[in-house]
Design an enzyme around this catalytic site. Structure first.
Site, PDB file in Angstrom:
ATOM      1  N   GLU A  95       0.838  -1.189   0.000  1.00  0.00           N
ATOM      2  CA  GLU A  95       0.000   0.000   0.000  1.00  0.00           C
ATOM      3  C   GLU A  95       0.880   1.248   0.000  1.00  0.00           C
ATOM      4  O   GLU A  95       1.933   1.289   0.638  1.00  0.00           O
ATOM      5  CB  GLU A  95      -0.938  -0.009   1.209  1.00  0.00           C
ATOM      6  CG  GLU A  95      -1.973  -1.112   1.113  1.00  0.00           C
ATOM      7  CD  GLU A  95      -2.960  -1.134   2.266  1.00  0.00           C
ATOM      8  OE1 GLU A  95      -4.133  -1.504   2.017  1.00  0.00           O
ATOM      9  OE2 GLU A  95      -2.578  -0.801   3.401  1.00  0.00           O
ATOM     10  N   CYS A 108       3.736   8.542   0.693  1.00  0.00           N
ATOM     11  CA  CYS A 108       4.282   7.622   1.686  1.00  0.00           C
ATOM     12  C   CYS A 108       4.473   6.271   1.007  1.00  0.00           C
ATOM     13  O   CYS A 108       3.496   5.583   0.688  1.00  0.00           O
ATOM     14  CB  CYS A 108       3.325   7.520   2.870  1.00  0.00           C
ATOM     15  SG  CYS A 108       3.905   6.439   4.190  1.00  0.00           S
ATOM     16  N   CYS A 115       6.685  -6.651   7.619  1.00  0.00           N
ATOM     17  CA  CYS A 115       7.832  -6.077   8.335  1.00  0.00           C
ATOM     18  C   CYS A 115       8.300  -7.051   9.407  1.00  0.00           C
ATOM     19  O   CYS A 115       7.485  -7.725  10.046  1.00  0.00           O
ATOM     20  CB  CYS A 115       7.424  -4.749   8.969  1.00  0.00           C
ATOM     21  SG  CYS A 115       8.788  -3.859   9.767  1.00  0.00           S
ATOM     22  N   CYS A 119       6.589  -4.124  15.778  1.00  0.00           N
ATOM     23  CA  CYS A 119       6.232  -3.134  16.801  1.00  0.00           C
ATOM     24  C   CYS A 119       4.799  -3.396  17.262  1.00  0.00           C
ATOM     25  O   CYS A 119       3.906  -3.682  16.449  1.00  0.00           O
ATOM     26  CB  CYS A 119       6.360  -1.721  16.248  1.00  0.00           C
ATOM     27  SG  CYS A 119       8.050  -1.276  15.776  1.00  0.00           S
ATOM     28  N   CYS A 122       1.716  -1.512  15.516  1.00  0.00           N
ATOM     29  CA  CYS A 122       1.705  -1.353  14.057  1.00  0.00           C
ATOM     30  C   CYS A 122       1.041  -2.538  13.371  1.00  0.00           C
ATOM     31  O   CYS A 122       1.442  -3.695  13.577  1.00  0.00           O
ATOM     32  CB  CYS A 122       3.138  -1.187  13.550  1.00  0.00           C
ATOM     33  SG  CYS A 122       3.249  -0.959  11.761  1.00  0.00           S
ATOM     34  N   CYS A 333      -0.959   6.463  10.032  1.00  0.00           N
ATOM     35  CA  CYS A 333       0.262   5.863  10.570  1.00  0.00           C
ATOM     36  C   CYS A 333      -0.037   4.559  11.311  1.00  0.00           C
ATOM     37  O   CYS A 333      -0.889   4.503  12.188  1.00  0.00           O
ATOM     38  CB  CYS A 333       0.920   6.862  11.522  1.00  0.00           C
ATOM     39  SG  CYS A 333       2.467   6.278  12.205  1.00  0.00           S
TER      40      CYS A 333
END
Length: 347
Positions: A95, A108, A115, A119, A122, A333
């Protein structure tokens, strides 16, 4: 047939020179190709009209442009647009978020599918890691963006940890800033990181782009609970490294800080941030937490965020509260995820 052919998007001028040499073509053809790719954004080799027909046919035998359009988009009520781009062989997706804001327009971009950093707060981390993007995959998010010509800034803050895919990120930023490429100033590009030992230093040495560090807590033990990457490179080590570089001129250093109610928005945290960042020219961006499934973290309210901002600013740390964009389409975010998206797309 495209199988086995070389993809041109993402090739540096040096790589294009190697390619044309291998194909028995004049060296100057590489510069012509770079201009057609990165300045004209051609979609077919036939559009490279100052290259002889014979050489274009030779290129057709061995190469493809490699541009891939987004297969889906979602539009937020605030004007933000989230695109879904195929990557690699077209079986996976990332995305990309386009954020218009008056005369500015920021993109962005993502650098990985999923990933490894995991975290706590996230959504991308919950997806797990599915692979690195090539330099071409990264650049295609710009190359094939409908609003490409309106862009003023690019941030590597989408899916993935840029330092965990550093070679491809550096190649993409080289093409974005080189005279033969997009010829952007590196000051229009910001690359984020949680802090990866060895890789962050290399990035600081080899790139002139801005750097944004995900802090989220100045307290090592608490940061480790939020961000497992703290074990490999602590926030203290990150700041000590950054202090070896000059951010007093045009290059900028910033810290991203998602605010959680009663967890990292206290006066104690504010004092520790001031102490940690003493002597480093930087800024702090406070970010609202956007809830994700199965994560019990409460977002700080506006009053607490303003108090934290005012304390840090009063004590010499320039601090802003970042406007939240695209939350209604899960583009804000920490919300990007492509765990299950789309069908395989052919180039």
């Amino acid at each position: 047939m495209t199988e086995g052919k070389k993809i041109l998007i993402g090739m540096s001028l040096g790589e294009l020179k190697t390619l044309v040499k291998e194909l028995g073509m004049p060296q100057f053809t590489a510069s012509q190709m770079a201009k057609w790719l990165y300045q004209q954004h051609v979609r077919s080799l036939d559009e490279m009209t100052n290259i002889s027909k014979a050489n274009r046919e030779r290129l057709e035998e061995h190469c493809i442009i490699g541009a891939m359009d987004p297969i889906d988009c979602q539009r937020s009520k605030d004007g933000t647009i989230k695109y879904l781009f195929p990557i690699g062989d077209g079986s996976k997706f990332v995305e990309t978020v386009y954020i218009p804001d008056g005369e500015r327009a920021t993109l962005c971009v993502s650098c990985q599918v999923g990933c490894k950093m995991n975290c706590l707060f996230c959504q991308t981390g919950k997806q797990g890691f599915e692979g690195n993007l090539s330099a071409g995959d990264i650049l295609n998010q710009i190359y094939s963006l409908p609003e490409r010509d309106t862009l003023t800034n690019i941030v590597f803050m989408g899916q993935g940890e840029p330092m965990d895919n550093l070679d491809n990120v550096l190649r993409a930023t080289e093409i974005l800033t080189a005279d033969y490429g997009y010829a952007w100033s590196p000051k229009r590009i910001t690359v984020s990181s949680v802090g990866v030992k060895g890789k962050l230093k290399r990035f600081l040495n080899e790139s002139e782009c801005h750097v944004a560090i995900s802090m989220h807590s100045p307290l090592p033990e608490q940061r480790q609970r939020l961000m497992p990457a703290e074990r490999q490179m602590s926030i203290t080590e990150v700041v000590e490294l950054l202090k070896q570089y000059d951010f007093t001129h045009q290059r900028r250093c910033s810290f991203e800080y998602i605010c959680f109610a009663g967890l990292n928005d206290t006066t104690t945290h504010a004092r520790e941030i001031v102490k940690l960042l003493e002597g480093l020219e930087c800024r702090v961006n406070l970010i609202r937490f956007h809830e994700i499934p199965d994560v019990d973290l409460p977002g700080a309210d506006e009053k607490r965020m303003e108090a934290l901002r005012d304390y840090l600013t009063k004590h010499g740390v320039f601090t802003t509260i970042r406007a939240s964009r695209g939350q209604d389409i899960f583009a804000a975010c920490g919300l990007l995820s492509t765990a299950v998206k789309g069908k395989k797309v052919e180039r």
